[in-house]
Design an enzyme around this catalytic site. Structure first.
Site, mmCIF file in Angstrom:
data_model
loop_
_atom_site.group_PDB
_atom_site.id
_atom_site.type_symbol
_atom_site.label_atom_id
_atom_site.label_comp_id
_atom_site.label_asym_id
_atom_site.label_seq_id
_atom_site.Cartn_x
_atom_site.Cartn_y
_atom_site.Cartn_z
ATOM 1 C CG PHE A 11 -5.564 108.763 48.895
ATOM 2 C CD1 PHE A 11 -5.675 110.021 49.452
ATOM 3 C CD2 PHE A 11 -4.487 108.490 48.081
ATOM 4 C CE1 PHE A 11 -4.714 110.987 49.228
ATOM 5 C CE2 PHE A 11 -3.515 109.444 47.839
ATOM 6 C CZ PHE A 11 -3.628 110.705 48.408
ATOM 7 C CB ALA A 43 -4.172 101.530 51.161
ATOM 8 C CG ASP A 45 -6.992 105.152 57.086
ATOM 9 O OD1 ASP A 45 -6.366 105.506 58.101
ATOM 10 O OD2 ASP A 45 -7.080 105.859 56.059
ATOM 11 C CB ILE A 68 -0.542 102.414 47.168
ATOM 12 C CG1 ILE A 68 -1.469 101.973 48.302
ATOM 13 C CG2 ILE A 68 0.635 103.219 47.707
ATOM 14 C CD1 ILE A 68 -0.838 100.994 49.272
ATOM 15 C CG ASP A 72 7.955 113.990 43.979
ATOM 16 O OD1 ASP A 72 7.934 113.411 42.874
ATOM 17 O OD2 ASP A 72 7.494 115.132 44.161
ATOM 18 C CG HIS A 75 3.959 108.386 51.896
ATOM 19 N ND1 HIS A 75 4.039 108.438 53.267
ATOM 20 C CD2 HIS A 75 2.636 108.443 51.587
ATOM 21 C CE1 HIS A 75 2.817 108.524 53.763
ATOM 22 N NE2 HIS A 75 1.949 108.526 52.774
ATOM 23 C CG PHE A 100 -3.093 93.358 49.980
ATOM 24 C CD1 PHE A 100 -3.314 94.336 50.925
ATOM 25 C CD2 PHE A 100 -2.074 93.547 49.064
ATOM 26 C CE1 PHE A 100 -2.534 95.481 50.968
ATOM 27 C CE2 PHE A 100 -1.289 94.693 49.090
ATOM 28 C CZ PHE A 100 -1.523 95.656 50.045
#
Length: 134
Positions: A11, A43, A45, A68, A72, A75, A100
């Site tokens: 993603f 991320a 997952d 990430i 809006d 999340h 990380f």
């Protein structure tokens, strides 16, 4: 030579592809080998993928990279918190370093692209942890 597992979230692939290249370069520079690469959807997952790699005797550490970006809603914060906690749990449960290298939350796509070095930082931290831990 340190044997690494690398988990790459697809993603925001415009960012994570650059992060993966930085991670691969860093591994070559510090004489580490990426023994296994898992490409995952996002991320969120990452903990399951990192756990699968950390279970393997031949893997010394796992580096996780992803991006990430903010939207809006909150999340991005929820995803980042869940991923970070999940990866911490994997590291402690498996007694294996899991780093990380996820940029975000709270940043735009452009800001995330400026942080492609997070891929290298994750690999460097994983190698350092293997050296530091007895």
């Amino acid at each position: 030579m340190t044997s690494l597992g690398l988990v790459v979230a697809r993603f925001n692939s415009a960012v994570t592809t650059e992060m993966q290249a930085a991670a691969e370069d860093a591994a070559a520079e510090c004489d580490a080998e990426i023994s296994e690469l898992l490409e995952i959807p996002g991320a969120y997952d990452a903990p399951l993928a990192a756990d699968r790699l950390a279970r393997r005797d031949e893997i010394d550490a796992v580096a996780v990279i992803g991006a990430i970006v903010t939207g809006d809603t909150d999340h991005d914060q929820v995803i980042a918190d869940a991923a970070a906690q999940g990866l911490t749990d994997v590291s402690l449960d498996r007694d294996t370093p899991v780093t990380f290298g996820v940029s975000g939350p709270g940043m735009s796509g452009a800001e995330a692209r400026e942080r492609a070095e997070k891929g290298a930082e994750a690999v460097n931290a994983a190698v350092d942890m293997v050296k530091v831990l007895p």
